[in-house]
Design a protein around this motif. Structure first.
Motif, PDB file in Angstrom:
ATOM      1  N   GLN A  42      49.915 103.605 -10.759  1.00 10.42           N
ATOM      2  CA  GLN A  42      49.334 102.548  -9.945  1.00 10.42           C
ATOM      3  C   GLN A  42      49.031 101.325 -10.806  1.00 10.42           C
ATOM      4  OE1 GLN A  42      49.081 102.644  -6.734  1.00 10.42           O
ATOM      5  NE2 GLN A  42      49.827 104.761  -6.594  1.00 10.42           N
ATOM      6  N   PRO A  43      49.433 100.111 -10.304  1.00  8.97           N
ATOM      7  CA  PRO A  43      49.150  98.903 -11.103  1.00  8.97           C
ATOM      8  C   PRO A  43      47.654  98.629 -11.158  1.00  8.97           C
ATOM      9  CG  PRO A  43      49.989  98.305  -8.942  1.00  8.97           C
ATOM     10  CD  PRO A  43      50.105  99.791  -9.054  1.00  8.97           C
ATOM     11  N   THR A  44      47.231  98.207 -12.291  1.00 11.50           N
ATOM     12  CA  THR A  44      45.821  97.884 -12.467  1.00 11.50           C
ATOM     13  C   THR A  44      45.539  96.478 -11.940  1.00 11.50           C
ATOM     14  OG1 THR A  44      46.204  97.002 -14.677  1.00 11.50           O
ATOM     15  CG2 THR A  44      45.701  99.368 -14.497  1.00 11.50           C
ATOM     16  N   ARG A  45      44.278  96.192 -11.750  1.00 13.94           N
ATOM     17  CA  ARG A  45      43.869  94.890 -11.255  1.00 13.94           C
ATOM     18  C   ARG A  45      44.265  93.778 -12.233  1.00 13.94           C
ATOM     19  NH1 ARG A  45      40.166  92.958  -7.591  1.00 13.94           N
ATOM     20  NH2 ARG A  45      39.234  90.934  -8.101  1.00 13.94           N
ATOM     21  N   ALA A  46      44.145  94.068 -13.509  1.00 16.48           N
ATOM     22  CA  ALA A  46      44.479  93.065 -14.525  1.00 16.48           C
ATOM     23  C   ALA A  46      45.973  92.752 -14.515  1.00 16.48           C
ATOM     24  CB  ALA A  46      44.047  93.563 -15.903  1.00 16.48           C
ATOM     25  N   SER A  47      46.804  93.788 -14.341  1.00 16.05           N
ATOM     26  CA  SER A  47      48.256  93.540 -14.320  1.00 16.05           C
ATOM     27  C   SER A  47      48.668  92.743 -13.090  1.00 16.05           C
ATOM     28  CB  SER A  47      49.006  94.868 -14.353  1.00 16.05           C
ATOM     29  OG  SER A  47      48.718  95.634 -13.180  1.00 16.05           O
ATOM     30  N   VAL A  48      48.021  92.991 -11.955  1.00 16.27           N
ATOM     31  CA  VAL A  48      48.332  92.234 -10.747  1.00 16.27           C
ATOM     32  C   VAL A  48      47.972  90.759 -10.937  1.00 16.27           C
ATOM     33  CG1 VAL A  48      47.737  91.923  -8.315  1.00 16.27           C
ATOM     34  CG2 VAL A  48      48.096  94.219  -9.224  1.00 16.27           C
ATOM     35  N   ILE A  49      46.815  90.509 -11.514  1.00 12.67           N
ATOM     36  CA  ILE A  49      46.391  89.125 -11.750  1.00 12.67           C
ATOM     37  C   ILE A  49      47.351  88.426 -12.701  1.00 12.67           C
ATOM     38  CG2 ILE A  49      44.560  87.698 -12.753  1.00 12.67           C
ATOM     39  CD1 ILE A  49      42.546  89.738 -11.722  1.00 12.67           C
ATOM     40  N   LYS A  50      47.780  89.114 -13.750  1.00 11.45           N
ATOM     41  CA  LYS A  50      48.724  88.512 -14.693  1.00 11.45           C
ATOM     42  C   LYS A  50      50.061  88.198 -14.017  1.00 11.45           C
ATOM     43  CE  LYS A  50      46.824  90.702 -18.865  1.00 11.45           C
ATOM     44  NZ  LYS A  50      47.102  91.628 -19.979  1.00 11.45           N
ATOM     45  N   THR A  51      50.512  89.110 -13.149  1.00 17.60           N
ATOM     46  CA  THR A  51      51.789  88.873 -12.462  1.00 17.60           C
ATOM     47  C   THR A  51      51.719  87.661 -11.556  1.00 17.60           C
ATOM     48  OG1 THR A  51      52.240  91.258 -12.499  1.00 17.60           O
ATOM     49  CG2 THR A  51      53.513  89.903 -10.947  1.00 17.60           C
TER      50      THR A  51
END
Length: 450
Positions: A42-51
């Motif tokens: 599952q993608p983390t919140r930080a990775s989603v924000i970076k994307t």
């Protein structure tokens, strides 16, 4: 059987071996262990924000610099050149006799007044004169309002249909609102050119480009997003092409209070009312639009000669000849629902005359030519707008390709006294305006020594 390679039971040896092999394979499959599925990470919140941040910072520059709107403006700014008189300063500008500093010209095209010929002169250069592309001029066709051209009345016709119109007054108002919203946006946001000279042409009414009345009427039609106080504060700083790209440039609150900083000047051409009406009558039956449209018009309105129609009161009413022969007053009066509403009255005539008298002001009509005095009209127009039309006065009009004239072998060269009396009656308001415009042109020519 031994020679043929068969066993004593009559079965080939090769078949036995194949069966054994198949059994082994089947046994191996049944005894194999099932594969375990690895759960997706599952993608983390930080990775989603970076994307999303990466997409945003890549997408915005691409939209800002590599998009059709920006590329078109860049090409026009780089590709257009100018020869001769290319600029008129504010100190040199003279609205009475010219030259006039005008970045945006709106050509009010009235049907069958040589508007197609003048459009060709304004925007399509020939080898005999300097204009059009040699002046870095950009032409924008804003279209035609169905109420100003010949159309077939059809209840339920779409607002943007061509050739058909719903006669219901409410639909007429909606059609006018939609059309002038489009025209407003076109004039406010013209294609950028190297010399910033744009001619907008179309079948439109005289219009107050400074106050933008149509946009003011659309305040109640704003979306909740555009009504947000924070959005209202941010919108003035958003580039215009981004607003146009996402459809946010229509009736926004911050535009309603803005004024047209660059003056918009209007020009038009008038014609003898009865000649214009006769030309339009035959044009609709022989040259207008498509053959199917003309056949439908003839089925509804008849195919009598113009004089026969004038002598038949029913034909005059069905073909709306009185309304058609008041079109020049209606166009120059404007879209004021009080003074300029159909049928035309003395108030509409006075309003149209006042708009012509105010030629030196931004809200007036800068130039009104006369088709029957084409050469004089073009000479004066060149003097007013040398940055657009320098050299046009030397143009030989006979060299221009002839456009559809709206004439036919049936067209009358003169009318009987009875038909002429009907013409004088139904064309009364346009006759008054035409005589006034002819006198005004003579006064301006004498004043300016043209």
């Amino acid at each position: 059987r031994r020679c043929l390679g068969e066993s004593s039971q009559g079965v080939p040896q090769s078949s036995k071996s194949k069966k054994k092999t198949t059994a082994k394979v089947t046994f191996a499959k049944t005894t194999s262990k099932p594969m375990k599925r690895v759960p997706a990470q599952q993608p983390t919140r930080a990775s989603v924000i970076k994307t999303f941040a990466a997409i945003f910072f890549l997408y915005v520059p691409l939209v800002a610099f590599i998009n059709p709107h920006t590329l078109q403006r860049w090409y026009q700014a780089r590709g257009l050149s100018c020869e001769g008189t290319c600029d008129v300063s504010n100190d040199e500008s003279n609205a009475d006799c010219g030259p006039v500093n005008a970045n945006r010209i709106v050509f009010l095209r009235i049907p069958k007044t040589a508007s197609s010929t003048l459009k060709r002169i304004l925007l399509h250069p020939t080898e005999h004169w300097v204009s059009g592309e040699k002046k870095g001029t950009v032409g924008v066709d804003v279209g035609e309002l169905e109420d100003l051209v010949s159309s077939i009345s059809r209840p339920g016709a779409p607002i943007h249909s061509q050739g058909y119109s719903d006669p219901d007054p409410h639909m007429m108002e909606q059609r006018q609102l939609a059309f002038y919203t489009h025209v407003e946006n076109a004039v406010w946001n013209p294609p950028t050119s190297g010399q910033n000279r744009t001619i907008f042409e179309g079948h439109v009414h005289h219009y107050n480009w400074t106050d933008r009345p149509i946009t003011a009427r659309q305040r109640k039609q704003q979306s909740p997003l555009l009504s947000n106080p924070i959005v209202k504060q941010v919108m003035p700083f958003v580039p215009q092409f981004l607003l146009a790209l996402y459809g946010l440039d229509k009736a926004t609150h911050f535009k309603e209070k803005r004024k047209m900083l660059i003056p918009v000047r209007e020009i038009t051409m008038l014609r003898s009312p009865q000649d214009r009406l006769a030309s339009m009558y035959y044009f609709d039956r022989h040259d207008a639009r498509t053959i199917w449209w003309r056949e439908e018009l003839v089925q509804q309105l008849g195919n009598a000669t113009f004089e026969e129609c004038l002598l038949n009161s029913t034909c005059v009413e069905v073909n709306q000849l009185r309304q058609s022969c008041s079109l020049q007053v209606e166009t120059l009066c404007g879209i004021d629902p009080q003074s300029c509403a159909r049928p035309m009255t003395k108030a509409a005539l006075d309003r149209a005359k006042q708009n012509m008298k105010d030629y030196a002001q931004v809200g007036g009509i800068m130039y009104v030519g006369i088709m029957e005095r084409m050469q004089e009209s073009l000479q004066f127009l060149e003097r007013l707008l040398p940055t657009y039309l320098e050299g046009m006065a030397n143009l030989d009009l006979t060299l221009l390709p002839r456009h559809r004239q709206g004439s036919s072998p049936r067209r009358e060269k003169s009318f009987s006294p009875q038909a002429q009396k009907v013409l004088d009656d139904i064309c009364y308001w346009d006759n008054q305006l035409y005589e006034f415009a002819d006198r005004l042109l003579t006064q301006r020519l004498n004043k300016c020594g043209v």
